[in-house]
Design an enzyme around this catalytic site. Structure first.
Site, PDB file in Angstrom:
ATOM      1  N   ASN A  16       0.805  -1.231   0.000  1.00  0.00           N
ATOM      2  CA  ASN A  16       0.000   0.000   0.000  1.00  0.00           C
ATOM      3  C   ASN A  16       0.840   1.283   0.000  1.00  0.00           C
ATOM      4  O   ASN A  16       0.396   2.317  -0.484  1.00  0.00           O
ATOM      5  CB  ASN A  16      -0.990   0.008   1.169  1.00  0.00           C
ATOM      6  CG  ASN A  16      -0.323  -0.173   2.510  1.00  0.00           C
ATOM      7  OD1 ASN A  16       0.812  -0.649   2.623  1.00  0.00           O
ATOM      8  ND2 ASN A  16      -1.023   0.206   3.570  1.00  0.00           N
ATOM      9  N   GLU A  24       4.667  -4.026  12.039  1.00  0.00           N
ATOM     10  CA  GLU A  24       3.608  -3.029  11.890  1.00  0.00           C
ATOM     11  C   GLU A  24       2.498  -3.721  11.127  1.00  0.00           C
ATOM     12  O   GLU A  24       2.595  -3.917   9.919  1.00  0.00           O
ATOM     13  CB  GLU A  24       4.150  -1.803  11.157  1.00  0.00           C
ATOM     14  CG  GLU A  24       3.291  -0.551  11.337  1.00  0.00           C
ATOM     15  CD  GLU A  24       2.210  -0.449  10.287  1.00  0.00           C
ATOM     16  OE1 GLU A  24       1.070  -0.904  10.578  1.00  0.00           O
ATOM     17  OE2 GLU A  24       2.470   0.069   9.209  1.00  0.00           O
ATOM     18  N   CYS A  43      -3.553   0.665   6.876  1.00  0.00           N
ATOM     19  CA  CYS A  43      -3.689  -0.155   8.082  1.00  0.00           C
ATOM     20  C   CYS A  43      -4.245   0.620   9.267  1.00  0.00           C
ATOM     21  O   CYS A  43      -4.931   0.056  10.119  1.00  0.00           O
ATOM     22  CB  CYS A  43      -2.339  -0.766   8.447  1.00  0.00           C
ATOM     23  SG  CYS A  43      -1.010   0.446   8.580  1.00  0.00           S
ATOM     24  N   GLU A  67       7.959   2.574  14.362  1.00  0.00           N
ATOM     25  CA  GLU A  67       8.658   3.175  13.243  1.00  0.00           C
ATOM     26  C   GLU A  67       8.561   4.691  13.395  1.00  0.00           C
ATOM     27  O   GLU A  67       7.574   5.213  13.902  1.00  0.00           O
ATOM     28  CB  GLU A  67       8.057   2.721  11.915  1.00  0.00           C
ATOM     29  CG  GLU A  67       8.248   1.230  11.701  1.00  0.00           C
ATOM     30  CD  GLU A  67       7.889   0.763  10.299  1.00  0.00           C
ATOM     31  OE1 GLU A  67       8.811   0.299   9.601  1.00  0.00           O
ATOM     32  OE2 GLU A  67       6.714   0.858   9.932  1.00  0.00           O
TER      33      GLU A  67
END
Length: 517
Positions: A180, A277, A311, A491
């Site tokens: 994505n 993640e 997400c 992150e």
């Protein structure tokens, strides 16, 4: 990973290189050169048997054939990364920063080129793709600044003795990306790794393999040692080889919860640290005292960026009952007005979903929602744009659903498409319990004018990234990651340095040894 709020400017850039011919619209770009990268260049594999077609979502045509890496190729890439680590890890933070800043400068110059290739391979609008490239560049700039600040601690001990700590790199890090945000994820994973003195082998999603190799070329052009950032293409087999490789020190993965669990299990056999993640089914809570205009804008941003393939999206939209009719009326009106079509056109706000199977999966969720009693207020249908060259693309109309209950599949499971589920609530206590009733906890948001309530609510939300009176804003200066099944580690932000480095303690005795023997 969501869109970043940026002040952007248009740049004039040189023509696209490396076997890709440019076009002002979809359907004409061709990818001819190899997409694997190590030994300081693109690598064409000798064995062409293990290949996979890569598609252009906007048109449905084949963009290229992807060569998958097997054991020999993975070994070559990891070996190159290990050699580069020996050089890079001994460089000062200032020297590493110089290379990273030059890479960021090159990205800025090639912004339009990278963004256009991202659109062709991913299907998102050119407007969003440009901002994704900007996010990648900013991340590299940010960690270039931190590279010079990595330091340990001095601790005074009795008798003049002392101890100190050294923050040292891990070694060869593996990054495994999602489809994505291909270029942005490649940048988000490589920047902190390189700033800490590590090297990286990166595996993009086989669905979107095109732009990661751009980043490899950019690092090389910026002066990085040969093999510092390598790209190996492939699917599950290639990822498994990377996770089990004895010379790999860490794995960082972005993707589904199911795959994340498998990667964690594989890494555990070598006691390798992981950053995960993963997915989300995030709540967005809108109280009756909210600024309705901003709440509607926030809900749209929380659901329809990148065709809903984000997400952290706030797909469970809880609206206090008093303002529910007004909210639904305005959200539906604006959702119907979203311009869908050729993602390379400036006016397009929603492009194509990433693949035909994924489009079918999203439409299947909508059919199931109807069967379970939900009501489709708008959208949720496949679309064929008027432009003939787009007739085989993977388009659908963005969908708003109400009459939902908390136990419906569309409310419980991550759809990963442009589908907003609206649910009424009455009290703060009630909505908090419902919002937290999920195995996932990536993100959450709240809209209210009551400052005390805003902070009280986010303090009780079980999510790693929370937003007050906005949504899907991810500046690279702050950490991003989830609670519960949505992941491990973070992150971005300064804290991520800790996930790409390790501490060594050194004790220095300044006197005689006090021995019991």
């Amino acid at each position: 990973m969501p869109l970043v709020k940026l002040l952007v400017q248009r740049l004039r850039v040189p023509a696209l290189q490396h076997g890709i011919s440019r076009s002002a619209s979809s359907g004409a770009m061709l990818v001819k050169d190899p997409l694997n990268f190590w030994c300081a260049g693109r690598v064409k594999l000798n064995d062409a048997a293990n290949t996979e077609a890569v598609y252009e979502p906007a048109t449905g045509r084949v963009l290229c054939q992807l060569q998958h890496c097997g054991p020999e190729e993975v070994n070559q890439a990891v070996s190159n990364a290990h050699s580069a680590f020996g050089v890079w890890s001994k460089m000062s933070g200032m020297e590493r920063a110089k290379v990273m800043l030059e890479a960021a400068r090159i990205i800025e110059c090639r912004r339009e080129e990278i963004a256009e290739a991202e659109v062709v391979n991913n299907g998102k609008s050119i407007t969003e793709a440009r901002l994704d490239v900007d996010s990648g560049r900013l991340c590299i700039e940010y960690y270039a600044g931190l590279a010079c600040t990595l330091a340990g601690q001095h601790v005074q001990l009795p008798g003049g003795s002392f101890a100190y700590t050294r923050r040292e790199p891990l070694g060869v890090c593996v990054g495994i990306g999602a489809w994505n945000y291909p270029f942005q994820i490649a940048s988000w994973k490589s920047a902190p790794a390189l700033a800490c003195g590590n090297s990286m082998v990166f595996k993009p999603s086989p669905v979107t393999p095109v732009t990661a190799v751009f980043l490899a070329e950019i690092y090389a052009q910026a002066g990085a040692p040969d093999g510092l950032y390598n790209v190996v293409q492939g699917g599950q087999e290639t990822g498994t080889l990377l996770c089990h490789h004895p010379s790999v020190a860490k794995v960082s993965f972005t993707g589904s919860i199911q795959t994340g669990k498998k990667i964690m299990e594989m890494a555990s056999s070598g006691v390798k640290p992981v950053t995960l993640e993963l997915g989300g089914k995030s709540p967005l809570i809108i109280f009756e005292d909210s600024d309705l205009e901003n709440a509607v804008r926030g809900a749209l941003m929380a659901n329809f960026l990148s065709q809903g393939q984000v997400c952290s999206n706030g797909t469970r939209v809880f609206v206090q009952r008093k303002i529910l009719p007004q909210f639904i009326e305005e959200v539906v009106r604006r959702t119907k007005a979203i311009q869908i079509g050729d993602p390379l056109l400036e006016q397009t706000r929603m492009g194509a979903l990433v693949s035909r199977p994924h489009l079918d999966k999203v439409l299947g969720f909508i059919r199931q929602a109807k069967e379970e009693g939900a009501r489709i207020l708008c959208g949720g249908e496949p679309i064929t744009p008027a432009d003939p060259k787009l007739k085989n693309g993977y388009y659908m109309s963005p969908c708003v659903i109400d009459n939902c209950t908390d136990d419906m599949t569309c409310v419980r499971e991550e759809i990963f498409g442009p589908v907003m589920s609206v649910l009424p609530f009455d009290t703060e206590e009630e909505v908090l319990q419902r919002a937290n009733d999920s195995t996932m906890g990536l993100a959450a948001g709240v809209f209210t004018k009551d400052v005390k309530r805003a902070h009280r609510v986010v303090a009780n939300l079980q999510a790693g990234a929370c937003f007050i009176n906005n949504y899907n804003i991810t500046p690279v200066e702050v950490p991003f990651g989830g609670y519960k099944a949505s992941g491990i580690g973070r992150e971005n932000g300064q804290v991520t340095i800790e996930f790409y480095s390790q501490l060594k303690t050194v004790v220095v005795e300044m006197g005689d040894v006090d021995s019991l023997f």
